[in-house]
Design a protein around this motif. Sequence first.
Motif: not given
Length: 391
Positions: A333-337, A59-67, A327-329
């Motif tokens: 998320x930063x790497x995905x962004x 969910x955190x990764x999908x939200x980062x992608x979305x933003x 911290x890992x998540x």
Amino acid sequence: MPPSRPARRSHRVSPNGPLTDDGLVQLLTPTGARVHDTTYDPLVAHVTPEDLRGMYRDMVLVRRFDSEATALQRQGELGLWAQSLGQEAAQVGSGRALRPQDYVFPSYREHGVAHVRGLDLTDILRQFRGIDHGGWDTEAHNFHLYTLVIGSHTLHATGYAMGVQRDGAVGTGDPERDTAVVTYFGDGATAQGDVNEALVFAAVNNAPLVLFCQNNQWAISEPTTHQARVPIADRGKGFGVPSVRVDGNDVLASYAVTLQALERARSGGGPTLVEAFTYRMGAHTTSDDPTRYRSAAEEEYWRQRDPIDRLRLHLTAIDELPQEFLDEVDAEAAALGEHVRRTVHGFTAPPTSSMFEHVYSTPHAVVDAERAWFEGYEASFVTGAAEGSAR
């Protein structure tokens, strides 16, 4: 005289009708407390804290992608974007209930399901950049292309499910073979004829199909109260389709309800209509301004029911959310962004002739003729430029 704004609806859910929260399957409260349910507890008995952390990560990764996608559209890198903000639990929970052989027919907001199915989410952005009609190989992840024509894909899903049934991939008892199909659509799509026709065909053919309605309460600026007088799930009764309403901001409940519906489909029990009662926290698309039709109080009411916060509170309460994991998540998320930004900035326009590819599955005389004409048309500009320079 400037046009008046439409009246903005109260943020409160209604005691009855399509916005009631009565009868929702819920396993996690908005404060993260575990709710026990004799029907659905056995379906989640195998879910470990590690599994829950996996859902949180998704969910955190999908939200980062979305933003990131929203920001890229605002910067002119995408033509349009449809946010999934607030709907992550319904998508990740239901997506995690799928088996590899199951097939998904999304609409255009199912980024969480795409992520769970293993897509590189940047492939989705090719369509919103306008450089591809789809962006990914549908067979690689059993995840169909996004469909922007509201509700039309539900008929495609029904036909596919009927094909699965006729191929003998239902009710065999083999967990590696038995297959279900799921189609996602919004509350506004339930007013379309295609969705109702899909329910008819799915019901009378006992198709192995889960019709998953994400009731985010707004069909662009039209509230669900303009789409129905009763809960969306009640429509299933008129078609003879078993139906269930679930708290779409509860990832665990969304998982359990979808798991049950998929098992029914795979075993030959036929279709199920699932209504995930959730909320679109962002705009319908980046061309929409939700402040024109809904109140800040309503948005705040649902912000307090954020699906990611809910799972975080639960994991914290059971002492299963170590700081190292968070911290890992955050780092992921930063790497995905960064991956999303770098990929989109590297997009290039395809050759114009690519518009003639993948129109039909086999060669087609009309398309071949149109391609030949267009190639001659493009070549004429090159010839004309060369002749002008020769003078």
